[in-house]
Motif scaffolding. Structure first.
Motif, PDB file in Angstrom:
ATOM      1  N   GLY A 105       0.937  -1.209  -0.004  1.00 55.28           N
ATOM      2  CA  GLY A 105      -0.014   0.000   0.049  1.00 55.28           C
ATOM      3  C   GLY A 105       0.641   1.364   0.054  1.00 55.28           C
ATOM      4  O   GLY A 105       0.318   2.274   0.093  1.00 55.28           O
ATOM      5  N   MET A 106       2.322   1.005  -0.112  1.00 57.22           N
ATOM      6  CA  MET A 106       2.940   2.240  -0.136  1.00 57.22           C
ATOM      7  C   MET A 106       3.581   2.424  -1.408  1.00 57.22           C
ATOM      8  O   MET A 106       3.619   1.539  -2.297  1.00 57.22           O
ATOM      9  CB  MET A 106       4.132   2.083   0.901  1.00 57.22           C
ATOM     10  N   THR A 137      21.138   9.814  -3.874  1.00 59.51           N
ATOM     11  CA  THR A 137      19.516   9.483  -3.998  1.00 59.51           C
ATOM     12  C   THR A 137      19.233   8.960  -2.956  1.00 59.51           C
ATOM     13  O   THR A 137      19.484   8.008  -2.547  1.00 59.51           O
ATOM     14  CB  THR A 137      19.710   8.802  -5.430  1.00 59.51           C
ATOM     15  N   VAL A 138      18.030   9.543  -2.880  1.00 62.21           N
ATOM     16  CA  VAL A 138      17.255   9.064  -1.525  1.00 62.21           C
ATOM     17  C   VAL A 138      15.965   8.366  -1.801  1.00 62.21           C
ATOM     18  O   VAL A 138      15.475   8.825  -2.737  1.00 62.21           O
ATOM     19  CB  VAL A 138      17.096  10.286  -0.376  1.00 62.21           C
ATOM     20  N   PHE A 139      15.636   7.405  -1.070  1.00 63.88           N
ATOM     21  CA  PHE A 139      14.338   6.790  -0.943  1.00 63.88           C
ATOM     22  C   PHE A 139      13.594   6.714  -0.094  1.00 63.88           C
ATOM     23  O   PHE A 139      14.115   6.632   1.182  1.00 63.88           O
ATOM     24  CB  PHE A 139      14.593   5.313  -1.399  1.00 63.88           C
ATOM     25  N   GLY A 140      12.121   6.918   0.020  1.00 70.53           N
ATOM     26  CA  GLY A 140      11.143   7.262   1.033  1.00 70.53           C
ATOM     27  C   GLY A 140      10.119   6.320   0.627  1.00 70.53           C
ATOM     28  O   GLY A 140       9.725   6.136  -0.511  1.00 70.53           O
ATOM     29  N   GLU A 141       9.195   6.461   1.566  1.00 70.33           N
ATOM     30  CA  GLU A 141       7.578   5.775   1.005  1.00 70.33           C
ATOM     31  C   GLU A 141       6.744   6.573   1.938  1.00 70.33           C
ATOM     32  O   GLU A 141       6.968   7.258   2.703  1.00 70.33           O
ATOM     33  CB  GLU A 141       7.691   4.223   1.798  1.00 70.33           C
ATOM     34  N   LEU A 173      12.139  14.741   0.441  1.00 71.23           N
ATOM     35  CA  LEU A 173      11.341  13.849   0.973  1.00 71.23           C
ATOM     36  C   LEU A 173      10.122  14.435   1.823  1.00 71.23           C
ATOM     37  O   LEU A 173       9.183  14.085   1.895  1.00 71.23           O
ATOM     38  CB  LEU A 173      12.011  12.564   1.646  1.00 71.23           C
ATOM     39  N   ALA A 174      10.763  15.540   2.522  1.00 70.25           N
ATOM     40  CA  ALA A 174       9.887  16.088   3.739  1.00 70.25           C
ATOM     41  C   ALA A 174       8.737  16.803   2.823  1.00 70.25           C
ATOM     42  O   ALA A 174       7.462  16.889   3.117  1.00 70.25           O
ATOM     43  CB  ALA A 174      10.651  17.273   4.505  1.00 70.25           C
ATOM     44  N   ALA A 175       9.099  17.532   1.599  1.00 71.41           N
ATOM     45  CA  ALA A 175       8.049  18.278   0.856  1.00 71.41           C
ATOM     46  C   ALA A 175       7.031  17.256   0.237  1.00 71.41           C
ATOM     47  O   ALA A 175       5.934  17.602  -0.029  1.00 71.41           O
ATOM     48  CB  ALA A 175       8.855  19.155  -0.121  1.00 71.41           C
ATOM     49  N   CYS A 176       7.296  15.824   0.122  1.00 71.23           N
ATOM     50  CA  CYS A 176       6.469  14.945  -0.382  1.00 71.23           C
ATOM     51  C   CYS A 176       5.602  14.348   0.528  1.00 71.23           C
ATOM     52  O   CYS A 176       4.876  13.398   0.213  1.00 71.23           O
ATOM     53  CB  CYS A 176       7.263  14.048  -1.191  1.00 71.23           C
ATOM     54  N   GLY A 177       6.069  14.598   1.826  1.00 74.87           N
ATOM     55  CA  GLY A 177       5.302  13.853   3.039  1.00 74.87           C
ATOM     56  C   GLY A 177       5.906  12.487   3.081  1.00 74.87           C
ATOM     57  O   GLY A 177       4.904  11.591   3.442  1.00 74.87           O
TER      58      GLY A 177
END
Length: 325
Positions: free
Chosen positions: A34-35, A128-132, A71-75
């Protein structure tokens, strides 16, 4: 020291999120059910993004912080990152400080180094950073609507004040310069606030090249305009709250330029419905981050800059552009 010894000594850590760690050709990441994965890359070039005199631990911090800010700006919640590093030569003291600063911030955000590359060349750092983020819940630039309030987080303009000192165009008392330099060299990515704003903010971007320039990305993506209170934005300059700030006698025009056009803030500029005003303030408290309303979103395209009394300003503001600056 060879390339692989360098990686093993300064950058290899036990693998958690990627079963291969940093020792294979690719990292393997699987988002939770779901992410969605949120991915961002940023490059730091010596002489362009940082000075040769910067403390190496601060540089390691900033190299990762600018990516976490995206990532913060994307939540999005940070997961992992890769590091591509070009070095003129192996400098073990430099590497020790850089890796220490980078990993301290990585550990604070539970973000794992999972791969990358090293080579010889002019000093260049690319992460390059990865978030979910839950599917459909990401903060985007395209969601601002007329009537929304315009907000910023934290502090604006302090990094630009430090830059002006380095350029020789401004003198600051030592205490103020130390504060400004810290903001320039060791910014705080607003990850907790980005997470808290999911479901509240209608649009968001991180402030890296200057408030008005990055706000412009939101306005273009959303097809709207905005009115910005320049003096409310100037009130976000942290240095002005310092007891010795009055003695610095900083011109109002300079302060407005630093707050509205200065880069390297790595704060969030975001919009939210006026009915969500209290929720935004609560999100700031939850994230232990100051938030301030500095304007509104308009149906009429374009950017209108006004003073505290609502009178238009004729001062020109321009944000940083890599190919015109």
């Amino acid at each position: 020291m060879g390339e692989f010894d360098l990686i093993a000594h300064y950058f290899k850590r036990p693998a958690r999120r990627s079963p291969l760690g940093v020792g294979d050709d690719c990292a393997l990441l699987a988002p939770a059910a779901g992410m969605q994965l949120a991915v961002s890359s940023d490059m730091l070039v010596e002489g362009r993004h940082f000075l040769s005199t910067v403390d190496t631990a601060r540089l390691g911090h900033k190299a990762l912080a600018v990516n976490l800010s995206d990532l913060a700006a994307c939540g999005a919640k940070p997961l992992a990152f890769t590091l591509a590093l070009a070095l003129p030569a192996v400098d073990e003291a430099w590497l020790a400080g850089f890796s220490r600063g980078m990993f301290a911030l990585a550990e604070a955000h539970d973000c794992e180094l999972v791969g990358g590359d090293t080579t010889r060349g002019p000093l260049n750092i690319c992460i390059t950073v990865f978030g979910e983020v839950p599917a459909g819940a990401a903060l985007l630039r395209s969601g601002a609507r007329p009537g929304d309030e315009l907000w910023v987080s934290g502090t604006l303009g302090d990094a630009r004040l430090a830059l002006e000192v380095f350029r020789g165009t401004l003198d600051l008392p030592a205490e103020l310069f130390a504060m400004a330099r810290m903001r320039m060299e060791q910014p705080t990515p607003r990850v907790a606030l980005g997470l808290a704003l999911r479901g509240i903010a209608s649009a968001a971007a991180d402030v890296s090249d200057g408030l008005l320039g990055d706000l412009g990305h939101i306005l273009r993506a959303s097809g709207v305009g905005a009115t910005v209170d320049a003096d409310a934005a100037t009130g976000c300059i942290d240095l002005l709250a310092h007891p010795v700030a009055a003695s610095a006698d900083l011109p109002l025009a300079l302060l407005r330029t630093c707050a509205l056009s200065g880069g390297d803030d790595y704060e969030l500029v975001f919009t939210a419905p006026a009915a969500a005003h209290a929720s935004v303030l609560q999100a700031g408290r939850d994230a232990q981050t100051r938030v301030r309303c500095i304007g509104r979103i308009d149906a009429t395209p374009g950017l209108r800059i006004v003073d505290a009394q609502g009178a238009p300003l004729d001062q020109h503001f321009s944000s940083f552009d890599h190919f015109s600056a």
